[in-house]
Design a protein around this motif. Structure first.
Motif, short mmCIF file in Angstrom:
data_model
loop_
_atom_site.label_atom_id
_atom_site.label_comp_id
_atom_site.label_asym_id
_atom_site.label_seq_id
_atom_site.Cartn_x
_atom_site.Cartn_y
_atom_site.Cartn_z
N GLY A 70 0.84 -1.20 0.00
CA GLY A 70 0.00 0.00 0.00
C GLY A 70 0.87 1.24 0.00
N THR A 71 0.35 2.28 -0.60
CA THR A 71 1.09 3.52 -0.77
C THR A 71 0.30 4.64 -0.11
OG1 THR A 71 1.76 2.68 -2.93
CG2 THR A 71 2.06 5.04 -2.58
N THR A 72 1.02 5.63 0.40
CA THR A 72 0.33 6.84 0.87
C THR A 72 0.30 7.83 -0.29
OG1 THR A 72 1.07 6.51 3.14
CG2 THR A 72 0.40 8.74 2.53
N TRP A 73 -0.92 8.29 -0.62
CA TRP A 73 -1.09 9.22 -1.74
C TRP A 73 -1.54 10.58 -1.23
CZ3 TRP A 73 0.48 7.31 -6.29
CH2 TRP A 73 0.44 5.92 -6.49
N SER A 74 -0.97 11.61 -1.83
CA SER A 74 -1.45 12.96 -1.58
C SER A 74 -2.36 13.35 -2.74
CB SER A 74 -0.24 13.90 -1.48
OG SER A 74 -0.68 15.22 -1.49
N GLY A 79 -7.99 16.31 -8.52
CA GLY A 79 -8.25 14.87 -8.52
C GLY A 79 -7.01 14.04 -8.82
N HIS A 80 -5.86 14.70 -9.00
CA HIS A 80 -4.63 13.95 -9.26
C HIS A 80 -4.02 13.50 -7.94
CE1 HIS A 80 -4.53 16.60 -13.05
NE2 HIS A 80 -5.18 15.48 -13.28
N ARG A 81 -3.18 12.48 -8.01
CA ARG A 81 -2.54 12.01 -6.79
C ARG A 81 -1.06 11.76 -7.04
NH1 ARG A 81 -4.56 5.69 -6.17
NH2 ARG A 81 -3.07 4.88 -7.66
N ARG A 82 -0.27 11.89 -5.96
CA ARG A 82 1.14 11.52 -6.08
C ARG A 82 1.59 10.92 -4.75
NH1 ARG A 82 3.98 16.08 -3.96
NH2 ARG A 82 2.60 17.86 -3.88
N PRO A 83 2.62 10.05 -4.79
CA PRO A 83 3.07 9.41 -3.55
C PRO A 83 3.51 10.45 -2.52
CG PRO A 83 4.05 8.35 -5.46
CD PRO A 83 3.38 9.59 -5.97
N ALA A 84 3.24 10.16 -1.26
CA ALA A 84 3.57 11.11 -0.19
C ALA A 84 4.02 10.34 1.05
CB ALA A 84 2.34 11.95 0.15
N LEU A 193 -14.19 3.56 8.31
CA LEU A 193 -14.89 3.54 7.02
C LEU A 193 -15.41 2.13 6.76
CD1 LEU A 193 -12.35 5.63 4.91
CD2 LEU A 193 -14.68 6.30 5.52
N PRO A 194 -16.53 2.01 6.04
CA PRO A 194 -17.02 0.66 5.72
C PRO A 194 -16.15 -0.03 4.69
CG PRO A 194 -18.44 2.34 4.75
CD PRO A 194 -17.42 3.07 5.57
N GLY A 195 -15.40 0.74 3.89
CA GLY A 195 -14.54 0.14 2.87
C GLY A 195 -13.58 1.18 2.33
N GLN A 196 -12.67 0.73 1.49
CA GLN A 196 -11.66 1.64 0.94
C GLN A 196 -12.29 2.60 -0.07
OE1 GLN A 196 -9.24 3.60 0.97
NE2 GLN A 196 -7.51 2.19 1.12
N ALA A 197 -11.65 3.75 -0.23
CA ALA A 197 -12.12 4.75 -1.19
C ALA A 197 -11.97 4.21 -2.62
CB ALA A 197 -11.30 6.02 -1.03
N PRO A 198 -12.82 4.69 -3.56
CA PRO A 198 -12.76 4.18 -4.93
C PRO A 198 -11.38 4.40 -5.56
CG PRO A 198 -14.30 6.05 -4.73
CD PRO A 198 -13.86 5.70 -3.36
N SER A 199 -10.99 3.49 -6.42
CA SER A 199 -9.72 3.55 -7.17
C SER A 199 -8.48 3.53 -6.29
CB SER A 199 -9.65 4.81 -8.06
OG SER A 199 -10.83 5.03 -8.71
N SER A 200 -8.60 3.02 -5.06
CA SER A 200 -7.41 2.93 -4.19
C SER A 200 -7.20 1.48 -3.78
CB SER A 200 -7.61 3.77 -2.93
OG SER A 200 -7.84 5.10 -3.27
N GLY A 201 -5.94 1.12 -3.57
CA GLY A 201 -5.63 -0.21 -3.07
C GLY A 201 -6.16 -0.38 -1.66
N ALA A 202 -6.45 -1.63 -1.27
CA ALA A 202 -7.10 -1.89 0.03
C ALA A 202 -6.32 -1.29 1.20
CB ALA A 202 -7.27 -3.38 0.22
N GLN A 203 -4.98 -1.27 1.09
CA GLN A 203 -4.19 -0.81 2.24
C GLN A 203 -3.57 0.57 1.98
OE1 GLN A 203 -1.51 -3.86 3.61
NE2 GLN A 203 -3.06 -5.44 3.45
N ASP A 256 -13.34 18.54 -3.91
CA ASP A 256 -14.28 17.71 -4.66
C ASP A 256 -13.56 16.51 -5.27
OD1 ASP A 256 -16.69 16.93 -5.66
OD2 ASP A 256 -16.44 18.08 -7.52
N HIS A 257 -13.10 15.63 -4.40
CA HIS A 257 -12.37 14.44 -4.86
C HIS A 257 -13.21 13.22 -4.50
CE1 HIS A 257 -9.29 11.35 -5.06
NE2 HIS A 257 -8.59 12.19 -5.80
N PRO A 258 -13.25 12.18 -5.37
CA PRO A 258 -14.07 11.00 -5.05
C PRO A 258 -13.75 10.39 -3.69
CG PRO A 258 -13.20 10.85 -7.28
CD PRO A 258 -12.60 12.08 -6.69
N ALA A 259 -12.47 10.43 -3.28
CA ALA A 259 -12.11 9.83 -1.98
C ALA A 259 -12.70 10.65 -0.83
CB ALA A 259 -10.59 9.77 -1.85
#
Ligand SMILES: Cc1cc2nc3c(=O)[nH]c(=O)nc-3n(C[C@H](O)[C@H](O)[C@H](O)COP(=O)(O)OP(=O)(O)OC[C@H]3O[C@@H](n4cnc5c(N)ncnc54)[C@H](O)[C@@H]3O)c2cc1C
Length: 300
Positions: A70-74, A79-84, A193-203, A256-259
């Motif tokens: 799993g990765t930490t994303w900023s 709506g873009h993301r980069r590793p953080a 949370l009941p589950g992970q945010a959309p388009s993200s890995g489980a961890q 306004d981000h899906p996560a």
């Protein structure tokens, strides 16, 4: 005869205090206002100092949840993301868990029978103190069964206030909250949370931050992630009025981000949410006439 201590609050502080008192030869009794032991809770990470405390307390059943992958994303506003870097990248390689994991290990420590039998520390649910009078040798406490309103008096050699930020023990023994709580003009909201945010890995972990506010999703090894929302507020009292979800939607409307939407959409259905203002408790002394108030709470 063993000395008797009343420990108010069945959180990390209360169970740790009771465990230590028992080890030192005391007979502690824990009272908890809630009708049962809570589980779950928000993400916490323990630094090496915290893990040393875990060892000292003998919490050999502590369940930890550092993600194996799993990765930490900023996330940015477009709506873009980069590793953080996230909490678990802090120096010392902290250990991840939820608050309930620490409480479960402490419960196992103070109630080895799981709470069903007579062994271990006595725990009384739905019970809170309403009066505390200490003369330095003995402390007289009036306790109330909060479900029936029935009251009774008992004597203890020591009363420990481990009943959280707005401690009843502190207010009964030392004075009103306003004398000791300074405000940081900030709010937190933490829940599972009941589950992970959309388009993200489980961890995966996610951070959406801007000046004055942030939304965090903390990915964990073997359970759904937890959410933490933090924001600055000039009028802290006003934050507790009206609908909580609507207020937070308003505060984070610019993210306004899906996560972030996923986190806010989960809020109305959560049964396990801490929504509170952030304060610092400042006291000249932490004990008086047989009562004391441990300070364990970081943040809120
Ligand atoms: C969002 C968040 C993230 C955190 N992250 C970390 C972290 O990464 N690492 C870390 O080390 N710490 C962290 N902390 C701090 C840590 O979680 C707290 O220090 C700790 O859980 C506080 O435990 P406590 O027992 O003092 O209080 P609480 O957890 O507040 O427990 C108080 C207990 O007392 C009971 N109670 C209240 N009033 C009464 C009454 N009148 N009579 C009887 N019972 C009563 C309550 O029901 C509750 O069970 C975090 C805290 C928050 C809020």
């Amino acid at each position: 005869m063993r000395k008797r201590a009343l420990v108010v609050g069945l959180g990390i502080a209360g169970m740790s205090a009771a465990s230590g008192l028992r080890r030192a030869g005391w007979a502690p009794v824990i009272t908890e206002r809630a009708p049962e032991r809570r589980t779950g809770g928000y993400f916490i990470n323990l630094t090496p100092e915290g893990m040393r405390a875990v060892d000292d307390l003998g919490l050999d059943t502590l369940h930890t949840r550092n993600p194996e992958r799993g990765t930490t994303w900023s996330l940015n506003r477009r709506g873009h993301r980069r590793p953080a870097l996230g909490w678990l990248d802090l120096p010392g390689r902290p250990t991840a868990m939820v608050r309930g994991d620490v409480e479960a290990a402490l419960w196992q420590r103070i109630r080895p029978d799981g709470g069903s039998g007579e062994s271990g520390v006595e725990v009384r649910f739905s019970t809170a103190p309403v009066e505390i009078v200490g003369d330095g040798t003995v402390v007289e406490v009036e306790l109330e069964d909060v479900s029936t309103g029935r009251r009774s008096r008992e004597s203890f050699d020591l009363v420990v206030g481990a009943d959280g930020l707005r401690s009843t023990v502190r207010s009964l023994a030392f004075g009103p909250h306003e004398r000791f709580m300074t405000t940081w003009n900030a709010m937190i909201c933490a829940f599972s949370l009941p589950g992970q945010a959309p388009s993200s890995g489980a961890q995966d972990s996610l951070i959406s931050a801007r000046s004055g506010g942030a939304v965090w999703v903390s990915g964990l090894a073997d359970r759904a992630p937890t959410a933490l929302l933090t924001y600055c507020a000039k009028d802290v009292g006003a934050q507790f009025t009206g609908d909580r979800t609507e207020r937070l939607r308003d505060v984070f409307a610019d993210m306004d981000h899906p996560a972030v939407r996923h986190v806010l959409d989960a809020l109305p259905t959560t049964t396990d949410c801490l929504f509170d203002s952030v304060h610092q408790v400042k006291m000249d002394r932490w004990s008086t006439g047989g009562s004391c108030s441990p300070a364990t709470r970081r943040g809120a």
